[in-house]
Design an enzyme around this catalytic site. Structure first.
Site, short mmCIF file in Angstrom:
data_model
loop_
_atom_site.label_atom_id
_atom_site.label_comp_id
_atom_site.label_asym_id
_atom_site.label_seq_id
_atom_site.Cartn_x
_atom_site.Cartn_y
_atom_site.Cartn_z
N HIS B 124 0.88 -1.19 -0.05
CA HIS B 124 -0.22 -0.18 0.13
C HIS B 124 0.88 1.20 0.11
O HIS B 124 1.58 1.63 0.92
CB HIS B 124 -0.87 -0.09 1.41
N HIS B 148 -13.38 3.41 -4.59
CA HIS B 148 -13.21 2.00 -4.63
C HIS B 148 -14.30 1.09 -5.31
O HIS B 148 -14.03 0.03 -5.31
CB HIS B 148 -13.66 1.60 -3.04
N ARG B 223 -12.05 22.26 -2.38
CA ARG B 223 -11.28 20.93 -2.34
C ARG B 223 -11.46 20.59 -1.11
O ARG B 223 -10.90 20.92 0.23
CB ARG B 223 -9.54 21.54 -2.47
N CYS B 270 -4.47 25.45 -4.61
CA CYS B 270 -4.42 23.87 -4.20
C CYS B 270 -2.87 23.38 -4.85
O CYS B 270 -2.36 23.91 -5.82
CB CYS B 270 -5.38 22.94 -4.85
N TYR B 408 1.60 16.09 -0.34
CA TYR B 408 1.86 17.56 -0.37
C TYR B 408 3.39 17.86 -0.28
O TYR B 408 3.66 18.76 0.70
CB TYR B 408 0.99 18.49 0.52
#
Lengths: 568, 568
Positions: B124, B148, B223, B270, B408
């Site tokens: 993952h 998903h 966002r 963003c 980020y």
């Protein structure tokens, strides 16, 4: 031949015919004196560009623009021509003195000749700095800016001749002019690469730069605008003006004993560092710096903030004051000192770390670096780190100096000397992200048998922004690897990160990579990233500007791989 | 067909075979179930990339990576397969609960099936966020992250099936899971271009963006990382922790009445703005933002500095504290809130202008923008401007949240999900210089008869660095012109420059230029310069990074010129 080619490329790229209407009659006569059309367009721009560089007052040498045409033009006027062409009136110095403005005419003298250069003033791209010589002799200025000693300058001047100076006034002038204002400049390290001798401007060989995290003072790049002043430490006084308590005057001893000594490791970079790469795109006006007009030192001194507080700075001052101006003790012949200013906010900030430095790398400041006191403004372009500091002025205005107002600013690549409006751009303060390759040198040869290549360099960003990554490519930017960063002279040791916004010092970096199997040549490229994630632009042309400042595109060197001969 | 082509390009560029040794047995079985070698390498990376996006906990949608192969692979397992493959043991919820770690095994339930995903955890890429579901049901997470709901996800999951959930425990689960956590999200303006519905992420059409200097709140880009929380203003409490006086708890009324109201015009952007341009180079993980994940508003509220001082901040705190953490009231199913932090220095700086804002453009904050209170950190990436603010913590440490630690951040273009070390890069705070063209749109057609073209856009830089120039090219960057800058909604009016370091708001810009005579097509390019003379990089590939953040290369649009038909 090299020089000639450079002149041709100037002709090709330069703004050729855009202001021919502004050429004054005498200059126009000279221009059209060449016989063929071809020659005319060739000589035209080259001397006009030469003029542009001559009296700009920055000590800038238009090395590429000043081409020497003697072989081609034996019929052109020479020094002798100037001496001989006379049946002209004789003027006294007193009479010459009365011509000091556009209204009254602008007259100057040179070697006994009197010249009316009124019509030339408007063509002077450096603005009215040329008027400083009005009514007097050119020699003291030409002694300061050695670039004037060019035959073409004399050719142009000869066209403006209007008379002869009275013999006894000439004698008086000559008595004054014998001294070389640079005669007391200090000795310099022979390894330095000199870009200009008077004023002295020099940079170290790049491979030495990346040898030490702290640059030894002797090879720290030198960027002087004027002769190095001789300052007696005992009689030295620093004045602080513009604050409510009036003028504060301090001795060197006061500065050392009344304020805590603060030490900052800070990198200084000239705005013109890497200008030579811009010159390769299209000629610019300025010293032809390589990649080493940047160095890193440990500076100690009083904080400017502490001195300003002691001089009466407080919240009331912050209501009207915006800038702190600095004046150097280095002067030109008219008594004009070097000057610059920084934002008040930077000056008084606790985190700004602005120093009135009296030590460099643990010793008294060397003469070339501002002895006895200079300003160190970490994160800010070299030009604001005023040396031989004489005066500090807290003000609502920026410094009015040439170097603050009409120099050290960035412009669009399309802006030329005809269209530039210096008021339209801010004075450079913080510099952008920068990096360069110091090893290997461009054109170096690497042996295939070594199997690998080690690439070294420096990276730095202005405004206290920390360099967080340097990417290195061996294939011109197609693939990249991340370099190891170094922040200390100790092997393998790195200091902890400084607080955010206080990363004043560069990082040295290094990558060792296998030689690509097929390559015969490597185009090595580096680019750095700071902690605001600013990146360097890819290429030079889109950031080209007429002064050749802020040259921070990816740095590129080409290296040849020599195949092992025993295997061939 | 479009989707298929995108998948192919993923195969071409993606890191294909670098970590196949890490594929757990069950997954490896699935991978090798395809019949042809060709298909194997095709399906392999696409589902592995899909996995990478699924449980990262950021709400990131790997829209390009998730390709639907049903038409090609009718023999692959489907939802029905999962329901039917049972002669497996039955487990109680209590038993499943005991498998919540790598040591005890990681079990989850889905629609009555029990799955041992221990081997999958290591694959993952989002790290151990996946463990939040350990011992419980997947449905609440999948309801949050709608991505998903893809057949491939179920295919992968089916390989890990170890049993069935006890019928009565399944009934209990289902009773809890009926609610849609996004059901109380507010209405949105229909003009918004939706990048993801749950959580809601959308941007305005670019041409609307440059219509107004202050972006109307309704079209300000949205966002969200999680469902919009319903906050009752009467019972709302803000907690301030970590200061010597203990926890300070404030009502909305306290915030509005105990502290001066301060207004700042600030642009938020963003980190993923213009990510779509990086996706064109090589697929990245994240929402496929266009150029409009940036907007400008007038924010009012209490200064964070004032609140921290009231809560006991002082010089003693500055000795140990380095960061100010924020926690939102928006939560995932495990109760984990959105979180981020900023440097303490920014938070307490008089010039930092950090607000606890309760108004946007003169009205209460809209629900999508953090009602009743959000943080506004001018000059800093959107992700740190925490909405629906619940808690402020002064700390020696950065926020431990996923979004601060493992998202980020910027990396080298060669860093991939196998090699990335999130600890090696700083969390994005200040953003670099940015600009983009809003008008004309890419692919637009301009009539030759108009003779000219008007180009509009925005420019902004992080850290309060003022945009000082925007260069616009119609020929792909060969020649440039300087755009007119606008800092107000009033015609022809521009506000005076803010103090240095406090230029929080963007500038809109415009150029009208004649259509080049010969051109049939224009490649329009813009690039901006801030007052630290930082420039945008020329091209996207050298700044490409696996998360597609910090996309600030020159913006380019291509426009066709339609010749006047009457003249042809």
């Amino acid at each position: 031949m090299l020089l000639l080619r450079r002149c041709h490329s100037l002709t090709r790229f330069g703004p050729l015919n855009t202001h021919s209407h502004r050429v004054a009659p005498a200059a126009a006569r000279l221009w059209s004196s060449s016989s063929s059309e071809d020659q005319k367009s060739y000589h035209g721009p080259s001397w006009r560009h030469a003029l542009a560089g001559l009296l700009a007052g920055t000590g800038a040498v238009l090395a590429y623009g000043l081409c020497h045409h003697k072989a081609e033009r034996d019929d052109t006027p020479t020094v002798q021509t100037i001496e001989k062409t006379s049946a002209l009136p004789i003027f006294s110095q007193e009479e010459v003195n009365t011509h000091r403005s556009l209204e009254d005419g602008v007259w100057v003298t040179y070697k006994g000749g009197v010249y009316d250069i009124t019509e030339f003033v408007a063509m002077h791209p450096g603005g009215d700095k040329i008027l400083l010589a009005a009514g007097g002799a050119l020699e003291p200025f030409w002694a300061l800016y050695a670039v004037h000693n060019q035959e073409h300058v004399l050719e142009i001047l000869s066209e403006y001749k209007v008379g002869e100076l009275k013999a006894e006034d000439l004698k008086k002038q000559q008595a004054v002019q014998t001294a070389d204002p640079y005669s007391s400049d200090p000795e310099r390290h022979p390894v330095l690469r000199i870009n200009n001798l008077k004023p002295f401007n020099a940079e170290p060989p790049p491979e030495l730069l990346s040898d030490s995290y702290i640059t030894p003072s002797a090879i720290f790049f030198k960027r002087n605008h004027l002769p190095v002043p001789q300052v007696d430490p005992a009689s030295y006084r620093l004045q602080v003006e513009g604050l409510p308590r009036g003028v504060l005057t301090m001795s060197l001893e006061d500065l050392k004993t009344r304020f805590p000594k603060h030490t900052v490791t800070a990198t200084l970079q000239c705005a013109g560092n890497r200008r030579s790469e811009m010159n390769k795109v299209k000629l610019v006006k300025g010293l032809n710096w390589g990649i080493a007009a940047i160095s890193n030192a440990k500076w100690s001194g009083a904080r400017l903030r502490d001195v300003l507080l002691a001089a009466g700075y407080g919240p009331d001052v912050a209501k009207w004051a915006v800038h702190v101006q600095f004046e150097g003790l280095d002067k030109d012949v008219t008594g004009t000192t070097y000057g610059a200013s920084i934002p008040l906010r930077k000056a008084v900030s606790e985190e700004g770390d602005v120093l009135l430095a009296y030590e460099m790398n643990g010793e008294d400041l060397p003469a070339d670096h501002g002895y006895p006191v200079r300003v160190v403004v970490p994160g800010t372009v070299g030009a604001r780190n005023v040396k031989w500091l004489g005066k500090i002025i807290v003000s609502a205005e920026e410094s009015s100096s040439h170097w603050q107002q009409n120099d050290y600013k960035g412009f669009s690549p399309m802006t030329d000397w005809d269209t530039v409006d210096f008021k339209s751009a801010p004075a450079i303060q913080e510099l952008p992200i920068q990096s360069a390759i110091t090893v290997p040198a461009d054109g170096a040869v690497v042996d295939r048998s070594l199997n690998e290549v080690t690439v070294k360099g420096y990276a730095w960003s202005g405004g206290g922004r920390e360099v967080v990554r340097v990417d290195v490519s061996l294939d011109g930017g197609k693939t990249w690897q991340v370099a190891q960063l170094r922040t200390s002279d100790k092997e393998q040791a790195s200091e902890p990160s400084p607080p955010p916004g206080q990363a004043w010092a560069w990082k040295l970096w290094e990558v060792t990579a296998p030689l690509p199997a097929e390559a015969q040549e490597l185009e090595i490229v580096c680019k750095a990233v700071d902690n605001s994630y600013n990146m360097q632009p890819d290429t030079v042309p889109p950031i080209w500007n007429l002064r050749g400042v802020l040259s921070n595109a990816w740095h590129r060197v080409t290296v040849k791989i020599r195949e092992d001969e025993s295997e061939e």
